[in-house]
Design a protein around this motif. Structure first.
Motif, PDB file in Angstrom:
ATOM      1  N   ARG A 163       0.819  -1.218   0.000  1.00  0.00           N
ATOM      2  CA  ARG A 163       0.000   0.000   0.000  1.00  0.00           C
ATOM      3  C   ARG A 163       0.855   1.271   0.000  1.00  0.00           C
ATOM      4  O   ARG A 163       0.397   2.330  -0.438  1.00  0.00           O
ATOM      5  CB  ARG A 163      -0.898   0.030   1.245  1.00  0.00           C
ATOM      6  N   GLU A 164       2.080   1.155   0.518  1.00  0.00           N
ATOM      7  CA  GLU A 164       2.962   2.323   0.626  1.00  0.00           C
ATOM      8  C   GLU A 164       4.369   1.942   0.201  1.00  0.00           C
ATOM      9  O   GLU A 164       4.836   0.845   0.492  1.00  0.00           O
ATOM     10  CB  GLU A 164       3.011   2.833   2.075  1.00  0.00           C
ATOM     11  N   SER A 166       8.360   3.852   0.012  1.00  0.00           N
ATOM     12  CA  SER A 166       9.239   5.013   0.130  1.00  0.00           C
ATOM     13  C   SER A 166      10.671   4.561  -0.121  1.00  0.00           C
ATOM     14  O   SER A 166      11.074   3.470   0.279  1.00  0.00           O
ATOM     15  CB  SER A 166       9.122   5.683   1.508  1.00  0.00           C
ATOM     16  N   GLU A 171       8.462   9.321   0.018  1.00  0.00           N
ATOM     17  CA  GLU A 171       7.288   8.478  -0.226  1.00  0.00           C
ATOM     18  C   GLU A 171       6.724   8.715  -1.620  1.00  0.00           C
ATOM     19  O   GLU A 171       6.575   9.858  -2.056  1.00  0.00           O
ATOM     20  CB  GLU A 171       6.216   8.761   0.826  1.00  0.00           C
ATOM     21  N   GLY A 174       0.303   7.753  -3.849  1.00  0.00           N
ATOM     22  CA  GLY A 174      -0.567   6.591  -3.878  1.00  0.00           C
ATOM     23  C   GLY A 174      -0.862   6.018  -5.255  1.00  0.00           C
ATOM     24  O   GLY A 174      -0.748   4.806  -5.460  1.00  0.00           O
ATOM     25  N   VAL A 177       1.876   3.723  -6.652  1.00  0.00           N
ATOM     26  CA  VAL A 177       2.402   2.624  -5.834  1.00  0.00           C
ATOM     27  C   VAL A 177       2.332   1.274  -6.553  1.00  0.00           C
ATOM     28  O   VAL A 177       3.298   0.513  -6.567  1.00  0.00           O
ATOM     29  CB  VAL A 177       1.659   2.553  -4.484  1.00  0.00           C
TER      30      VAL A 177
END
Length: 225
Positions: A163-164, A166, A171, A174, A177
Protein backbone atom coordinates in the motif's frame (compact mmCIF):
# COMPACT_ATOMS: atom_id res chain seq x y z
CA UNK A 1 14.72 53.13 -32.31
CA UNK A 2 12.67 51.96 -29.33
CA UNK A 3 11.50 49.01 -31.38
CA UNK A 4 15.10 47.97 -32.06
CA UNK A 5 16.00 48.24 -28.38
CA UNK A 6 13.01 46.16 -27.37
CA UNK A 7 13.90 43.59 -29.99
CA UNK A 8 17.47 43.41 -28.74
CA UNK A 9 16.29 43.09 -25.14
CA UNK A 10 13.95 40.24 -26.07
CA UNK A 11 16.72 38.52 -28.00
CA UNK A 12 19.09 38.98 -25.06
CA UNK A 13 16.54 37.46 -22.65
CA UNK A 14 15.97 34.49 -24.93
CA UNK A 15 19.73 33.90 -25.24
CA UNK A 16 20.20 34.21 -21.45
CA UNK A 17 17.39 31.75 -20.73
CA UNK A 18 18.73 29.32 -23.32
CA UNK A 19 22.20 29.57 -21.76
CA UNK A 20 20.81 28.88 -18.26
CA UNK A 21 18.82 25.88 -19.51
CA UNK A 22 21.90 24.57 -21.32
CA UNK A 23 23.98 24.90 -18.15
CA UNK A 24 21.29 23.17 -16.09
CA UNK A 25 21.17 20.31 -18.57
CA UNK A 26 24.96 20.05 -18.77
CA UNK A 27 25.33 19.91 -14.97
CA UNK A 28 22.08 18.06 -14.29
CA UNK A 29 23.66 15.10 -12.48
CA UNK A 30 25.63 17.04 -9.82
CA UNK A 31 22.63 19.35 -9.33
CA UNK A 32 20.27 16.42 -8.79
CA UNK A 33 22.71 14.71 -6.42
CA UNK A 34 23.05 17.88 -4.36
CA UNK A 35 19.26 18.21 -4.25
CA UNK A 36 18.97 14.64 -3.04
CA UNK A 37 21.38 15.34 -0.18
CA UNK A 38 19.43 18.46 0.82
CA UNK A 39 15.86 17.22 0.45
CA UNK A 40 16.13 13.43 0.60
CA UNK A 41 16.02 11.57 3.87
CA UNK A 42 18.69 8.89 3.66
CA UNK A 43 17.38 6.78 6.51
CA UNK A 44 19.04 3.91 8.27
CA UNK A 45 17.06 0.71 8.54
CA UNK A 46 15.04 0.33 11.76
CA UNK A 47 17.07 -1.31 14.56
CA UNK A 48 16.26 -4.90 15.48
CA UNK A 49 16.48 -3.78 19.12
CA UNK A 50 12.98 -2.34 18.59
CA UNK A 51 10.57 -4.97 19.95
CA UNK A 52 8.33 -4.68 16.86
CA UNK A 53 11.19 -5.08 14.35
CA UNK A 54 12.76 -8.37 13.32
CA UNK A 55 15.42 -9.72 10.96
CA UNK A 56 15.93 -13.23 9.57
CA UNK A 57 18.31 -15.39 11.61
CA UNK A 58 19.09 -19.13 11.51
CA UNK A 59 17.65 -19.51 15.00
CA UNK A 60 14.44 -17.72 14.02
CA UNK A 61 14.10 -19.86 10.89
CA UNK A 62 14.33 -23.05 12.98
CA UNK A 63 11.99 -21.91 15.78
CA UNK A 64 9.45 -20.53 13.29
CA UNK A 65 9.39 -23.81 11.37
CA UNK A 66 8.88 -25.73 14.61
CA UNK A 67 5.92 -23.54 15.58
CA UNK A 68 4.30 -23.77 12.15
CA UNK A 69 4.92 -27.52 12.04
CA UNK A 70 3.01 -27.95 15.30
CA UNK A 71 -0.16 -26.68 13.59
CA UNK A 72 -0.14 -29.73 11.32
CA UNK A 73 -0.17 -32.23 14.18
CA UNK A 74 -3.47 -33.69 15.41
CA UNK A 75 -2.78 -32.69 19.00
CA UNK A 76 -1.23 -29.36 18.01
CA UNK A 77 -2.56 -25.90 18.93
CA UNK A 78 -5.15 -23.99 16.93
CA UNK A 79 -2.74 -21.07 16.65
CA UNK A 80 0.87 -20.06 17.22
CA UNK A 81 2.52 -16.67 17.70
CA UNK A 82 5.60 -15.76 15.67
CA UNK A 83 8.12 -13.21 16.95
CA UNK A 84 9.27 -10.37 14.67
CA UNK A 85 12.45 -12.31 13.83
CA UNK A 86 10.41 -15.38 12.92
CA UNK A 87 8.07 -13.31 10.75
CA UNK A 88 11.06 -11.76 8.95
CA UNK A 89 12.45 -15.25 8.37
CA UNK A 90 9.08 -16.45 7.06
CA UNK A 91 8.80 -13.57 4.58
CA UNK A 92 12.46 -13.65 3.58
CA UNK A 93 12.33 -17.34 2.71
CA UNK A 94 8.84 -17.20 1.19
CA UNK A 95 9.45 -14.51 -1.44
CA UNK A 96 10.53 -15.58 -4.92
CA UNK A 97 14.34 -15.57 -5.05
CA UNK A 98 14.32 -13.56 -8.30
CA UNK A 99 12.80 -10.72 -6.27
CA UNK A 100 14.52 -11.46 -2.95
CA UNK A 101 18.04 -11.26 -4.43
CA UNK A 102 17.62 -7.54 -5.17
CA UNK A 103 17.29 -6.82 -1.42
CA UNK A 104 19.63 -7.22 1.51
CA UNK A 105 19.54 -6.32 5.22
CA UNK A 106 15.88 -7.35 5.38
CA UNK A 107 13.84 -6.06 8.31
CA UNK A 108 10.17 -6.53 9.12
CA UNK A 109 8.30 -4.03 11.29
CA UNK A 110 5.05 -5.24 12.84
CA UNK A 111 2.14 -2.81 13.08
CA UNK A 112 -1.49 -3.28 14.07
CA UNK A 113 -3.11 -5.13 11.19
CA UNK A 114 -0.24 -4.52 8.79
CA UNK A 115 3.53 -4.67 8.48
CA UNK A 116 6.39 -2.89 6.76
CA UNK A 117 9.29 -4.55 5.00
CA UNK A 118 12.53 -2.56 5.16
CA UNK A 119 15.59 -3.44 3.08
CA UNK A 120 18.50 -2.12 1.06
CA UNK A 121 17.40 -2.15 -2.57
CA UNK A 122 19.87 -2.85 -5.36
CA UNK A 123 18.77 -0.04 -7.67
CA UNK A 124 21.00 -1.37 -10.45
CA UNK A 125 18.61 -4.30 -10.85
CA UNK A 126 15.66 -2.03 -11.64
CA UNK A 127 14.55 -1.14 -15.18
CA UNK A 128 15.62 2.45 -16.09
CA UNK A 129 12.04 3.73 -16.14
CA UNK A 130 11.16 2.42 -12.67
CA UNK A 131 12.46 5.42 -10.71
CA UNK A 132 11.74 8.14 -13.27
CA UNK A 133 13.58 11.40 -12.43
CA UNK A 134 14.99 9.84 -9.24
CA UNK A 135 17.11 7.44 -11.29
CA UNK A 136 19.71 10.18 -11.90
CA UNK A 137 20.74 10.50 -8.27
CA UNK A 138 20.07 7.22 -6.45
CA UNK A 139 22.95 5.24 -5.01
CA UNK A 140 23.55 1.56 -5.92
CA UNK A 141 21.98 0.56 -2.58
CA UNK A 142 19.14 2.61 -1.14
CA UNK A 143 16.89 2.11 1.92
CA UNK A 144 13.45 0.95 0.84
CA UNK A 145 10.22 0.63 2.83
CA UNK A 146 7.24 -1.37 1.63
CA UNK A 147 4.13 -1.08 3.79
CA UNK A 148 1.08 -3.29 3.42
CA UNK A 149 -1.05 -6.19 4.57
CA UNK A 150 -0.36 -9.93 4.72
CA UNK A 151 -3.17 -12.44 4.30
CA UNK A 152 -3.68 -16.00 3.10
CA UNK A 153 -4.57 -16.02 -0.59
CA UNK A 154 -4.90 -19.79 -1.01
CA UNK A 155 -3.51 -22.85 0.79
CA UNK A 156 0.27 -22.60 0.77
CA UNK A 157 0.40 -19.00 -0.45
CA UNK A 158 0.02 -15.72 1.44
CA UNK A 159 -0.25 -12.36 -0.29
CA UNK A 160 1.68 -9.27 0.79
CA UNK A 161 -0.30 -6.38 -0.70
CA UNK A 162 1.81 -3.23 -0.92
CA UNK A 163 0.00 0.00 0.00
CA UNK A 164 2.96 2.32 0.63
CA UNK A 165 6.44 2.68 -0.86
CA UNK A 166 9.24 5.01 0.13
CA UNK A 167 12.81 5.13 -1.13
CA UNK A 168 15.44 6.97 0.91
CA UNK A 169 12.58 8.28 3.02
CA UNK A 170 10.83 9.85 0.01
CA UNK A 171 7.29 8.48 -0.23
CA UNK A 172 5.82 7.75 -3.65
CA UNK A 173 2.29 9.06 -4.32
CA UNK A 174 -0.57 6.59 -3.88
CA UNK A 175 -1.60 6.33 -7.56
CA UNK A 176 1.94 5.30 -8.53
CA UNK A 177 2.40 2.62 -5.83
CA UNK A 178 1.03 -0.34 -7.81
CA UNK A 179 3.13 0.43 -10.87
CA UNK A 180 6.31 0.96 -8.85
CA UNK A 181 5.63 -2.15 -6.73
CA UNK A 182 5.39 -4.14 -9.96
CA UNK A 183 8.78 -2.88 -11.16
CA UNK A 184 10.58 -2.85 -7.79
CA UNK A 185 9.19 -5.99 -6.20
CA UNK A 186 7.62 -8.06 -8.95
CA UNK A 187 4.11 -7.38 -7.64
CA UNK A 188 0.97 -8.19 -9.61
CA UNK A 189 -1.45 -5.61 -11.02
CA UNK A 190 -2.99 -5.07 -7.57
CA UNK A 191 0.36 -4.59 -5.80
CA UNK A 192 0.45 -8.11 -4.35
CA UNK A 193 3.54 -10.28 -3.84
CA UNK A 194 3.06 -14.04 -3.27
CA UNK A 195 4.75 -15.45 -0.16
CA UNK A 196 5.06 -19.22 0.22
CA UNK A 197 3.77 -20.49 3.57
CA UNK A 198 2.82 -23.82 5.09
CA UNK A 199 -0.58 -24.92 3.70
CA UNK A 200 -1.75 -25.58 7.26
CA UNK A 201 -1.97 -21.84 7.91
CA UNK A 202 -5.55 -20.66 7.34
CA UNK A 203 -5.42 -17.09 8.66
CA UNK A 204 -2.94 -14.44 9.76
CA UNK A 205 -3.44 -11.71 12.38
CA UNK A 206 -0.73 -9.07 12.75
CA UNK A 207 -0.02 -7.17 15.98
CA UNK A 208 3.02 -5.10 17.05
CA UNK A 209 3.98 -7.79 19.56
CA UNK A 210 3.75 -10.76 17.22
CA UNK A 211 1.90 -12.42 14.36
CA UNK A 212 -0.75 -15.05 15.08
CA UNK A 213 -1.03 -17.93 12.62
CA UNK A 214 -4.34 -19.81 12.83
CA UNK A 215 -4.86 -23.38 11.76
CA UNK A 216 -8.58 -22.86 11.26
CA UNK A 217 -10.43 -19.71 10.31
CA UNK A 218 -12.26 -17.91 13.11
CA UNK A 219 -14.64 -14.97 13.26
CA UNK A 220 -12.29 -12.73 15.23
CA UNK A 221 -8.57 -12.49 16.04
CA UNK A 222 -7.25 -11.87 19.50
CA UNK A 223 -3.98 -10.13 20.27
CA UNK A 224 -1.04 -12.41 21.01
CA UNK A 225 -0.35 -13.11 24.66
Amino acid sequence: MNGCLKGLLRLGCVVAIAAVLLLLWWFREPILRTGARWFGHSQALPPVADTAVGAPTPKAVASGQTKVGSLATRAGPDSVVLTPNEVASLIGSGIDWRVRKTYDSLRVELLEGSLAVHARLDTRALPPEALGPLAAFVEPREPLRLGGTLAIDRPGTARFTIREISLRGIEFPGPAVKSIARQMAGADAEGGIPVKVDPTIARIAIHPTGVVLYRTARSSAGAPR
